[in-house]
Design a protein around this motif. Structure first.
Motif, PDB file in Angstrom:
ATOM      1  N   SER A  11       0.854  -1.190   0.000  1.00 52.43           N
ATOM      2  CA  SER A  11       0.000   0.000   0.000  1.00 52.43           C
ATOM      3  C   SER A  11       0.881   1.227   0.000  1.00 52.43           C
ATOM      4  O   SER A  11       2.016   1.194   0.482  1.00 52.43           O
ATOM      5  CB  SER A  11      -0.882   0.005   1.243  1.00 52.43           C
ATOM      6  OG  SER A  11      -1.422   1.294   1.475  1.00 52.43           O
ATOM      7  N   ARG A  12       0.373   2.327  -0.503  1.00 55.25           N
ATOM      8  CA  ARG A  12       1.108   3.581  -0.398  1.00 55.25           C
ATOM      9  C   ARG A  12       1.145   4.098   1.039  1.00 55.25           C
ATOM     10  O   ARG A  12       1.955   4.966   1.353  1.00 55.25           O
ATOM     11  CB  ARG A  12       0.444   4.650  -1.286  1.00 55.25           C
ATOM     12  CG  ARG A  12       0.684   4.410  -2.756  1.00 55.25           C
ATOM     13  CD  ARG A  12      -0.097   5.410  -3.597  1.00 55.25           C
ATOM     14  NE  ARG A  12       0.061   5.087  -5.000  1.00 55.25           N
ATOM     15  CZ  ARG A  12       1.028   5.590  -5.770  1.00 55.25           C
ATOM     16  NH1 ARG A  12       1.880   6.447  -5.276  1.00 55.25           N
ATOM     17  NH2 ARG A  12       1.122   5.233  -7.042  1.00 55.25           N
ATOM     18  N   LEU A  13       0.261   3.591   1.872  1.00 61.89           N
ATOM     19  CA  LEU A  13       0.316   3.935   3.281  1.00 61.89           C
ATOM     20  C   LEU A  13       1.280   2.981   3.960  1.00 61.89           C
ATOM     21  O   LEU A  13       1.082   1.758   3.937  1.00 61.89           O
ATOM     22  CB  LEU A  13      -1.075   3.815   3.915  1.00 61.89           C
ATOM     23  CG  LEU A  13      -1.936   5.072   3.857  1.00 61.89           C
ATOM     24  CD1 LEU A  13      -3.355   4.772   4.308  1.00 61.89           C
ATOM     25  CD2 LEU A  13      -1.342   6.193   4.694  1.00 61.89           C
ATOM     26  N   LYS A  14       2.301   3.535   4.617  1.00 61.33           N
ATOM     27  CA  LYS A  14       3.380   2.680   5.114  1.00 61.33           C
ATOM     28  C   LYS A  14       2.917   1.678   6.158  1.00 61.33           C
ATOM     29  O   LYS A  14       3.573   0.664   6.371  1.00 61.33           O
ATOM     30  CB  LYS A  14       4.484   3.558   5.726  1.00 61.33           C
ATOM     31  CG  LYS A  14       5.183   4.441   4.708  1.00 61.33           C
ATOM     32  CD  LYS A  14       6.417   5.104   5.334  1.00 61.33           C
ATOM     33  CE  LYS A  14       7.103   5.988   4.292  1.00 61.33           C
ATOM     34  NZ  LYS A  14       8.426   6.439   4.753  1.00 61.33           N
ATOM     35  N   ARG A  28      -3.760  -2.767  -0.169  1.00 61.65           N
ATOM     36  CA  ARG A  28      -4.656  -1.656  -0.454  1.00 61.65           C
ATOM     37  C   ARG A  28      -6.021  -1.885   0.187  1.00 61.65           C
ATOM     38  O   ARG A  28      -6.580  -2.977   0.074  1.00 61.65           O
ATOM     39  CB  ARG A  28      -4.858  -1.500  -1.958  1.00 61.65           C
ATOM     40  CG  ARG A  28      -3.634  -1.003  -2.699  1.00 61.65           C
ATOM     41  CD  ARG A  28      -3.977  -0.704  -4.156  1.00 61.65           C
ATOM     42  NE  ARG A  28      -4.500  -1.890  -4.827  1.00 61.65           N
ATOM     43  CZ  ARG A  28      -5.640  -1.950  -5.496  1.00 61.65           C
ATOM     44  NH1 ARG A  28      -6.408  -0.881  -5.588  1.00 61.65           N
ATOM     45  NH2 ARG A  28      -6.029  -3.061  -6.082  1.00 61.65           N
TER      46      ARG A  28
END
Lengths: 315, 315, 315, 315
Positions: D133-136, D141
């Motif tokens: 995910s782009r969220l660490k 996702r």
């Protein structure tokens, strides 16, 4: 006599030009979550899961991006000819569009508005056959992919001539003004107009400079502000920039999020929570430029329509 | 000619009889969260924060509970007389209601429907002056107290004669049927009808037995399913019984919660998420009694209108 | 031996100085929706509807605004003395606070952190008697007034010495770092630390200039992002400025809204949706200043703690 | 000495037997929306988008459905041996599970609880590599498919011996009782126990008859009640029966929805809104059978665990 005036029922569809039909379809199908009714290299037709017409969004192959046309559906079949008569009487050139010219659509008329937008008026259209959802009133399954909006809501067009366009829309097409932003006497920054019970079916936003027309955005409705925030999650996770929002507009009270199709640059609003106009005597509400703004949340970028040359608006 | 037929714009208000006006006001003001426009020992007038008319709920002192009348607002001032002419031509007795008879309301006409409901048709009404909210389109602050619905939505009336009432409503008042439940040929369990873009403004639900009419519920709209669940929290914390719900109706797709005014027994629906009817060619949707039910969630108790003698319905 | 190290269980309360106790109480009671446990001209004690301690917010009369102290509750009664021993061994001055000095609280110790914040460590505290809600695990009714958060969540303190304060908090008080923003080698922009399962109980944010300490914000938790947006509606309707938000932090993933108490200038975060730290082996996550930002939504103003001299932070 | 007692950190995973691994994977991947870490004809391993371990759900091929084992992760590596020592000292047979026996998991111990459930205790486990995910802080996702829960929450096991199982869980494994339903002196209907800050990590529910153990449900957490309702939409659209809900439990205050995997019959709870236990001195809350029930919404069917013989529980 007012009752004999032809009437528009609602915004039917928006047809947008894109240099990359496949890329735009990918965005609108997977990210926004629309259903693809049909798609080719030349054009694609999409709709949301509660849209009952063949399509509410058309994507047209074109070297340049921009609005191809906006389709408005009438209340009765006879209203199409009645509008044609009215427009011809005003000296406006009408183009006949035979049934089938646009996939899934019957006979229509086309013409130019004062700002140069191409409008299409029609009644006959292919309705989606039942069966797409276990809910009899839906045409496809909700939550199948991406943001998954419920239905098309409205279109917002940018023009250098908001006041002229607003007045003409009222007089020729029967729009009612719901709210407007006044910049000065005889100068409007924006106006929101309706033919249905929606807060607005059409918005007009000031565009400066040579480019005198373009799409500000097309809006699809989701059920709740939660769904708008879920859309923000999806957009951010995909690495797309939230064009602006989430926020609540003072005008319409809607909670909004804006994101652009990377393939075409067209802006889509994910929209929920606007009021309905059920009263028969709604009075247009004036906002001065000082009063105007978001009720809360990130300001919307009003700088550019798709066809903008990059000038910024004064507000 | 269709265009000359008078038209109803919307449900204006519901007037309910209660043996305890003060008790009912306490419920509707504090628990539901409506604004009190005026209140005395004899009657009280309330509205939601986006209702623009003087009141959308009237509470009338009466030894017996029940529906006093239902008020429908017309599209134009002239529609009131046009409806009067139509009804008189059908042999229906019309009662003139002079302006001011009902607080905040202009001249109206009253008459009985086939099931014996008293309907009121009017156009002139006192609109709420601006200033109740910082949002120009609201008439009071949202979230001030209790559930805090946005606006009145619809009324659901129980009758032993759903089919007859439905047909008459279509023919005389211009209602359009959106969905219906068929029990047998020539027998309806329920029907949902509209004059506005709402999924329905009027619902008719079967009531068995001698009691041939009553209120099933009056519905107030909240913005989201979250708000319906918040309403459930508030109702449960107050020690009131959730009459049924939360659930999503297959019909209308609305998320619902039902709670009764302890002082009168009248049932209120907290309601969100229904579709809008923006298409001009909506076809009535039939549900068999086998198909009918909640899309999900607790079933709604359909056993009794306020005036019920306690019989249960067959479905 | 790790197991013998005393442990903090959670943030207990934040005590804020205000020049106008009555004004601050009005804000926290009516707008935020906290319960007032006790209030006088000199001090007030408030809590949310799921807070079980006597208070989670103390407001202290003071000519100057600022943080009076932050109260941390230990896991066991013996941890208080164990922390005292540890701190004394490091040469830190300990102040004994006898039971009852702070209303509703037993014996505590106080001391200064490297940045000069006054911390209080205690175990004994008055728990709220049951009966405030029909739900046995709540201490008051939800949704009684205003925003109505569920419980205190965390405190965010501004300091010129984030790295030193972070290291000290880890070594002396057993905080674990969850995420941090690195400005340069040996320079931190911010750090988020926890002792409980919350994403963080304590955040440290860079403050520039002579003012070397202050409150960035105290956060109260609401159940959902919907409730954060409802808070925005309430704040906007009251004419207060949303200090920033709504948005979703990349750090913690929380959806946030910031608003200031007009009487004191103290900032409150309405907060929901953060992750929990349930894994025993969470590794601190580093963000560079370039990566750092909102996941979506309006940026948070990081320019000033309550006691700020007006300098802006570099990020 | 309390501090030396080994501690469980959290529920790690639930391993369920299914006669149709592929069918169960289809349900958990597409409908629930979990990520598949690995899958074969014999076993599959899944996790939610914020789960950090290799899997939180294991599906094991088996002629009969049922719980294979429940995995609990310790606070420290040394806790595994410490638990082994404790259990052996009580005469409980311990099975060594070498690293790699279960995909993605290090060395573990297994044993039977008094009701005959197989528990697994471990510390070493493969953590998911970043990048999903782009969220660490996420491992995949969000909103990719189906209901898309955030993380595993708890497991609810049915047994004929709730009281004995509860006492043993407290004494041997360090669980703390949060709430319980008393049927009579020395008879419990259900109990909710925790080792982490969650309202409960383990629930025990009475099961009557010869079948003395089984899964009541495994719960996955979603962020909000809105997401629970969205789950109901997805389940209903798929033609699956909502086993019960949506409703809010009085116990835990969680908003819930239950749905069964068609391939195995195992019940999944979609769950949000429970309290956290951050206080170190939580006292177990007793509910009598008369008090017990939903706070609002549809009652949960408590009649049967997966392995039930069809007897109903008395409450």
């Amino acid at each position: 006599m007012a009752q004999l005036t032809p009437r528009l029922a609602r915004l039917g569809h928006v047809a947008l030009r894109t240099p990359d039909v496949a890329g735009s379809v990918a965005f609108f199908e997977n990210m926004i979550g629309l259903e693809v009714a049909a798609a080719s290299d030349e054009a694609a037709f999409l709709r949301a899961w509660e849209d009952h017409e063949h399509h509410t969004l058309m994507l047209c192959a074109s070297a340049e991006t921009g609005v191809d046309h906006v389709g408005w559906r009438t209340v009765t079949p006879g209203d199409v000819d009645a509008f044609a008569d009215l427009l011809i009487a005003e000296g406006i050139e009408i183009q006949e569009v035979p049934a089938g010219t646009e996939l899934g659509q019957g006979r229509a008329i086309r013409f130019q508005t004062p700002s140069g937008f191409t409008y299409e008026i029609y009644y006959d259209v292919e309705k989606v056959a039942p069966g797409g959802s276990r809910l009899k009133t839906n045409t496809a399954r909700a939550w199948a992919r991406g943001i998954s909006p419920r239905r098309i809501d409205h279109v917002n067009l940018s023009t250098t001539r908001v006041l002229a366009e607003k007045t003409w829309s009222e007089q020729m097409l029967g729009f009612h003004t719901r709210e407007f932003v006044s910049l000065a006497p005889d100068a409007l920054g924006a106006a929101w107009l309706g033919v249905s019970a929606l807060a607005h079916d059409l918005a007009l936003t000031t565009e400066l400079g040579d480019a005198h027309r373009g799409l500000h955005h097309v809006a699809y409705f989701v059920d709740s502000a939660s769904d708008v925030l879920r859309a923000a999650d999806i957009v951010a996770e995909a690495g797309l920039v939230v064009d602006h929002g989430p926020g609540r507009h003072a005008i319409s009270q809607a909670v909004c999020l804006y994101v652009r199709d990377p393939a075409s640059g067209h802006r889509v609003e994910i929209y929920s929570g606007a009021y309905l106009v059920l009263d028969p005597d709604w009075e247009p509400i004036e906002w001065t430029i000082e009063e105007y703004g978001q009720w809360w949340g990130a300001e919307v970028d009003r700088t550019s329509a798709t066809t903008s040359m990059g000038q910024t608006t004064p507000w």
